[in-house]
Design a protein around this motif. Structure first.
Motif, PDB file in Angstrom:
ATOM      1  N   GLY A  82       0.815  -1.217   0.000  1.00  0.00           N
ATOM      2  CA  GLY A  82       0.000   0.000   0.000  1.00  0.00           C
ATOM      3  C   GLY A  82       0.843   1.258   0.000  1.00  0.00           C
ATOM      4  N   GLY A  83       2.155   1.128   0.110  1.00  0.00           N
ATOM      5  CA  GLY A  83       3.039   2.294   0.126  1.00  0.00           C
ATOM      6  C   GLY A  83       3.343   2.784  -1.284  1.00  0.00           C
ATOM      7  N   ALA A  84       4.085   3.884  -1.352  1.00  0.00           N
ATOM      8  CA  ALA A  84       4.362   4.503  -2.655  1.00  0.00           C
ATOM      9  C   ALA A  84       5.154   3.558  -3.562  1.00  0.00           C
ATOM     10  N   ILE A  85       6.276   3.050  -3.061  1.00  0.00           N
ATOM     11  CA  ILE A  85       7.092   2.162  -3.910  1.00  0.00           C
ATOM     12  C   ILE A  85       6.389   0.815  -4.078  1.00  0.00           C
ATOM     13  N   GLY A  86       5.827   0.295  -2.994  1.00  0.00           N
ATOM     14  CA  GLY A  86       5.132  -1.001  -3.069  1.00  0.00           C
ATOM     15  C   GLY A  86       4.017  -0.979  -4.101  1.00  0.00           C
ATOM     16  N   GLY A  87       3.237   0.093  -4.113  1.00  0.00           N
ATOM     17  CA  GLY A  87       2.122   0.196  -5.065  1.00  0.00           C
ATOM     18  C   GLY A  87       2.624   0.299  -6.500  1.00  0.00           C
ATOM     19  N   GLY A 143      -0.187  -5.637   3.376  1.00  0.00           N
ATOM     20  CA  GLY A 143       0.213  -4.414   4.058  1.00  0.00           C
ATOM     21  C   GLY A 143      -0.344  -4.418   5.466  1.00  0.00           C
ATOM     22  N   ARG A 144       0.186  -3.529   6.293  1.00  0.00           N
ATOM     23  CA  ARG A 144      -0.265  -3.504   7.688  1.00  0.00           C
ATOM     24  C   ARG A 144      -1.719  -3.064   7.782  1.00  0.00           C
ATOM     25  N   HIS A 145      -2.134  -2.163   6.883  1.00  0.00           N
ATOM     26  CA  HIS A 145      -3.547  -1.778   6.811  1.00  0.00           C
ATOM     27  C   HIS A 145      -4.084  -2.158   5.435  1.00  0.00           C
ATOM     28  N   ARG A 146      -5.322  -2.637   5.425  1.00  0.00           N
ATOM     29  CA  ARG A 146      -5.884  -3.204   4.197  1.00  0.00           C
ATOM     30  C   ARG A 146      -6.243  -2.134   3.146  1.00  0.00           C
ATOM     31  N   ASP A 173       1.029  -8.101   9.052  1.00  0.00           N
ATOM     32  CA  ASP A 173       2.155  -7.411   9.682  1.00  0.00           C
ATOM     33  C   ASP A 173       3.428  -8.161   9.305  1.00  0.00           C
ATOM     34  N   ALA A 174       4.299  -7.509   8.559  1.00  0.00           N
ATOM     35  CA  ALA A 174       5.512  -8.168   8.060  1.00  0.00           C
ATOM     36  C   ALA A 174       6.582  -8.332   9.138  1.00  0.00           C
ATOM     37  N   LEU A 175       6.189  -8.084  10.394  1.00  0.00           N
ATOM     38  CA  LEU A 175       7.095  -8.362  11.526  1.00  0.00           C
ATOM     39  C   LEU A 175       6.615  -9.574  12.322  1.00  0.00           C
ATOM     40  N   ASP A 176       5.476 -10.115  11.932  1.00  0.00           N
ATOM     41  CA  ASP A 176       4.865 -11.212  12.675  1.00  0.00           C
ATOM     42  C   ASP A 176       5.178 -12.530  11.964  1.00  0.00           C
ATOM     43  N   ILE A 181       8.570  -2.517   3.128  1.00  0.00           N
ATOM     44  CA  ILE A 181       7.900  -1.811   4.228  1.00  0.00           C
ATOM     45  C   ILE A 181       8.716  -0.569   4.598  1.00  0.00           C
ATOM     46  N   GLY A 182       8.047   0.418   5.117  1.00  0.00           N
ATOM     47  CA  GLY A 182       8.745   1.633   5.546  1.00  0.00           C
ATOM     48  C   GLY A 182       8.183   2.099   6.877  1.00  0.00           C
ATOM     49  N   LEU A 183       9.064   2.296   7.839  1.00  0.00           N
ATOM     50  CA  LEU A 183       8.639   2.877   9.116  1.00  0.00           C
ATOM     51  C   LEU A 183       8.269   4.339   8.897  1.00  0.00           C
ATOM     52  N   VAL A 207      14.720  -3.386  -0.338  1.00  0.00           N
ATOM     53  CA  VAL A 207      14.800  -1.973  -0.753  1.00  0.00           C
ATOM     54  C   VAL A 207      15.482  -1.185   0.364  1.00  0.00           C
ATOM     55  N   THR A 208      16.508  -0.443   0.005  1.00  0.00           N
ATOM     56  CA  THR A 208      17.208   0.391   0.992  1.00  0.00           C
ATOM     57  C   THR A 208      17.233   1.832   0.473  1.00  0.00           C
ATOM     58  N   ALA A 209      18.078   2.653   1.063  1.00  0.00           N
ATOM     59  CA  ALA A 209      18.160   4.060   0.659  1.00  0.00           C
ATOM     60  C   ALA A 209      19.618   4.497   0.751  1.00  0.00           C
ATOM     61  N   GLN A 240      17.353   6.588  -5.123  1.00  0.00           N
ATOM     62  CA  GLN A 240      17.569   7.981  -4.694  1.00  0.00           C
ATOM     63  C   GLN A 240      16.208   8.484  -4.171  1.00  0.00           C
ATOM     64  N   GLY A 241      16.154   9.630  -3.541  1.00  0.00           N
ATOM     65  CA  GLY A 241      14.870  10.190  -3.113  1.00  0.00           C
ATOM     66  C   GLY A 241      13.907  10.334  -4.288  1.00  0.00           C
ATOM     67  N   ILE A 242      12.633  10.064  -4.023  1.00  0.00           N
ATOM     68  CA  ILE A 242      11.606  10.112  -5.073  1.00  0.00           C
ATOM     69  C   ILE A 242      10.612  11.211  -4.712  1.00  0.00           C
ATOM     70  N   GLU A 269       7.888  12.244  -5.805  1.00  0.00           N
ATOM     71  CA  GLU A 269       6.442  11.958  -5.859  1.00  0.00           C
ATOM     72  C   GLU A 269       5.910  11.358  -4.558  1.00  0.00           C
ATOM     73  N   THR A 270       6.791  10.903  -3.674  1.00  0.00           N
ATOM     74  CA  THR A 270       6.316  10.146  -2.512  1.00  0.00           C
ATOM     75  C   THR A 270       6.125  11.031  -1.284  1.00  0.00           C
ATOM     76  N   ASP A 271       5.133  10.647  -0.454  1.00  0.00           N
ATOM     77  CA  ASP A 271       4.887  11.401   0.780  1.00  0.00           C
ATOM     78  C   ASP A 271       6.087  11.310   1.707  1.00  0.00           C
TER      79      ASP A 271
HETATM   80  N1  LIG Z   1      10.196   7.284  -0.984  1.00  0.00           N
HETATM   81  C1  LIG Z   1      11.477   7.462  -1.287  1.00  0.00           C
HETATM   82  O1  LIG Z   1      11.908   8.502  -1.821  1.00  0.00           O
HETATM   83  C2  LIG Z   1      12.464   6.361  -0.977  1.00  0.00           C
HETATM   84  C3  LIG Z   1      13.748   6.422  -1.540  1.00  0.00           C
HETATM   85  C4  LIG Z   1      14.671   5.431  -1.221  1.00  0.00           C
HETATM   86  C5  LIG Z   1      14.302   4.384  -0.368  1.00  0.00           C
HETATM   87  N2  LIG Z   1      13.049   4.350   0.163  1.00  0.00           N
HETATM   88  C6  LIG Z   1      12.727   3.267   1.109  1.00  0.00           C
HETATM   89  O2  LIG Z   1      11.682   2.450   0.613  1.00  0.00           O
HETATM   90  C7  LIG Z   1      10.837   2.024   1.689  1.00  0.00           C
HETATM   91  C8  LIG Z   1       9.382   2.362   1.352  1.00  0.00           C
HETATM   92  O3  LIG Z   1       9.277   3.718   1.006  1.00  0.00           O
HETATM   93  P1  LIG Z   1       7.863   4.330   0.540  1.00  0.00           P
HETATM   94  O4  LIG Z   1       8.121   5.718   0.068  1.00  0.00           O
HETATM   95  O5  LIG Z   1       7.146   3.369  -0.342  1.00  0.00           O
HETATM   96  O6  LIG Z   1       7.129   4.392   1.971  1.00  0.00           O
HETATM   97  P2  LIG Z   1       5.570   4.480   2.316  1.00  0.00           P
HETATM   98  O7  LIG Z   1       4.798   5.078   1.206  1.00  0.00           O
HETATM   99  O8  LIG Z   1       5.499   5.094   3.670  1.00  0.00           O
HETATM  100  O9  LIG Z   1       5.133   2.943   2.422  1.00  0.00           O
HETATM  101  C9  LIG Z   1       5.566   2.126   3.444  1.00  0.00           C
HETATM  102  C10 LIG Z   1       4.538   1.022   3.589  1.00  0.00           C
HETATM  103  O10 LIG Z   1       5.044   0.042   4.517  1.00  0.00           O
HETATM  104  C11 LIG Z   1       3.933  -0.415   5.264  1.00  0.00           C
HETATM  105  N3  LIG Z   1       4.380  -1.032   6.510  1.00  0.00           N
HETATM  106  C12 LIG Z   1       5.091  -0.444   7.506  1.00  0.00           C
HETATM  107  N4  LIG Z   1       5.327  -1.343   8.476  1.00  0.00           N
HETATM  108  C13 LIG Z   1       4.757  -2.511   8.074  1.00  0.00           C
HETATM  109  C14 LIG Z   1       4.658  -3.799   8.642  1.00  0.00           C
HETATM  110  N5  LIG Z   1       5.195  -4.091   9.842  1.00  0.00           N
HETATM  111  N6  LIG Z   1       4.013  -4.773   7.964  1.00  0.00           N
HETATM  112  C15 LIG Z   1       3.453  -4.503   6.759  1.00  0.00           C
HETATM  113  N7  LIG Z   1       3.505  -3.302   6.163  1.00  0.00           N
HETATM  114  C16 LIG Z   1       4.164  -2.315   6.811  1.00  0.00           C
HETATM  115  C17 LIG Z   1       3.103   0.841   5.496  1.00  0.00           C
HETATM  116  O11 LIG Z   1       1.799   0.461   5.827  1.00  0.00           O
HETATM  117  P3  LIG Z   1       0.901   1.363   6.808  1.00  0.00           P
HETATM  118  O12 LIG Z   1       0.922   2.749   6.249  1.00  0.00           O
HETATM  119  O13 LIG Z   1      -0.417   0.668   6.695  1.00  0.00           O
HETATM  120  O14 LIG Z   1       1.544   1.264   8.144  1.00  0.00           O
HETATM  121  C18 LIG Z   1       3.204   1.522   4.132  1.00  0.00           C
HETATM  122  O15 LIG Z   1       2.177   1.097   3.270  1.00  0.00           O
HETATM  123  C19 LIG Z   1      11.383   2.686   2.953  1.00  0.00           C
HETATM  124  O16 LIG Z   1      12.198   1.786   3.639  1.00  0.00           O
HETATM  125  C20 LIG Z   1      12.213   3.837   2.425  1.00  0.00           C
HETATM  126  O17 LIG Z   1      13.286   4.167   3.278  1.00  0.00           O
HETATM  127  C21 LIG Z   1      12.120   5.295  -0.131  1.00  0.00           C
END
Ligand SMILES: NC(=O)c1ccc[n+]([C@@H]2O[C@H](COP(=O)([O-])OP(=O)(O)OC[C@H]3O[C@@H](n4cnc5c(N)ncnc54)[C@H](OP(=O)(O)O)[C@@H]3O)[C@@H](O)[C@H]2O)c1
Length: 262
Positions: free
Chosen positions: A14-19, A36-39, A62-65, A90-92, A142-144, A188-190, A192-194
């Motif tokens: 459900g996250g930006a990169i995941g979607g 995803g953690r939320h449906r 929950d990807a920690l369970d 997943i992203g904290l 996926v890392t950063a 690199q930073g994206i 478009e993402t929140d």
């Molecule tokens: N965005 C960037 O520019 C960027 C660039 C480089 C690397 N990255 C890395 O890529 C990862 C994802 O980035 P993103 O921008 O896609 O973040 P995001 O939009 O915040 O998405 C993160 C997703 O992870 C889910 N999640 C968190 N904890 C979880 C758990 N325990 N079990 C299942 N799902 C879980 C969240 O779900 P809920 O919202 O439902 O909790 C959310 O849907 C991060 O590690 C980030 O550091 C991002």
């Protein structure tokens, strides 16, 4: 199509990169199990995929369970017969305040390190146990860029990313003999993402810069003088998940646009 009939599970779909990766995998013919953690946010991604003619199922997970992930993979392999691709992104949530390392609470420092390594370890090994039985599979991380470059005010975020890249190499060393590749992406930073916008807010408060100035600063460190697009990250995910990348394992693809040397 590059992923025709491949069975893929995505954590954090459900996250930006995941979607974006889910949509790109589907466009290349993969059968998707999106979690995803939320449906609700995962449902939106699945709806798009299904209305475009693709295949996607949704689960709240929950990807920690460990037990929940194990049960889900049991269900998935029962339905689809196998799992070919495991993609964890997943992203904290970003920390609300930016605290220097000298002032940071030890538990807050440890949180990203413990969380990311635990989730990547669990999801990888539970997938690998199933993939080994088929003698094939791809596990993706996926890392950063802070995995490889000194970055201020991100607490344990940099060490967490470095640990995941080390785990990617070590998993590959153990799993490649069983036909399983393990490959990371380091975008690199994206803009478009929140996530990157929220991250900007923390820096803006600390240093009084605008959103445009913040992007320019990040972009100026790249060879392209621009940041990544989600579509570029998703395309690389497709390539690395596909059999065309059969020579890639035990490494993290450097999508830093030249800002990090190999
Ligand atoms: N965005 C960037 O520019 C960027 C660039 C480089 C690397 N990255 C890395 O890529 C990862 C994802 O980035 P993103 O921008 O896609 O973040 P995001 O939009 O915040 O998405 C993160 C997703 O992870 C889910 N999640 C968190 N904890 C979880 C758990 N325990 N079990 C299942 N799902 C879980 C969240 O779900 P809920 O919202 O439902 O909790 C959310 O849907 C991060 O590690 C980030 O550091 C991002």
């Amino acid at each position: 199509m590059m992923l025709q009939d491949k069975v893929a599970v995505i954590y954090g779909a459900g996250g930006a990169i995941g979607g974006a990766v889910a949509r790109a995998f589907a466009a290349e013919g993969a059968r998707l199990f999106l979690t995803g953690r939320h449906r609700a946010p995962v449902e939106i991604v699945a709806k798009d995929i299904v209305s475009a003619g693709g295949s996607a199922e949704v689960a709240e997970l929950d990807a920690l369970d460990e037990q929940a992930v194990d049960r889900y993979l049991q269900y998935l392999t029962g339905m689809a017969g196998r799992v070919d691709i495991s993609f964890n992104v997943i992203g904290l949530p970003n920390p609300k305040t930016r605290v220097p390392l000298t002032e940071l609470d030890a538990d807050k420092f440890s949180l990203p390190i413990a969380t990311y390594t635990r989730s990547y370890f669990l999801t990888a090994r539970l997938a690998a146990r199933r993939m080994a039985a088929n003698g094939s599979g791809v596990i993706m991380t996926v890392t950063a860029t802070p995995s490889r470059t000194g970055t201020p005010l991100i607490g344990g975020g940099g060490p967490a990313m470095a640990a995941v890249e080390a785990l990617t190499r070590n998993l590959s060393a153990e799993l490649a003999p069983h036909g399983i590749r393990v490959v990371g992406l380091r975008p690199q930073g994206i803009p478009e993402t929140d996530r990157i916008k929220e991250s900007f807010e923390g820096y803006a408060k600390a240093s009084g810069v605008t959103w445009e100035q913040f992007q320019e600063t990040l972009a100026s460190r790249t060879h392209t003088h621009r940041l990544s697009a989600l579509a570029e990250v998703a395309s690389m995910a497709v390539l690395m998940a596909s059999d065309r990348a059969s020579g890639m394992t035990g490494t993290t693809v450097n999508l830093s646009m030249g800002s990090l040397d190999d």
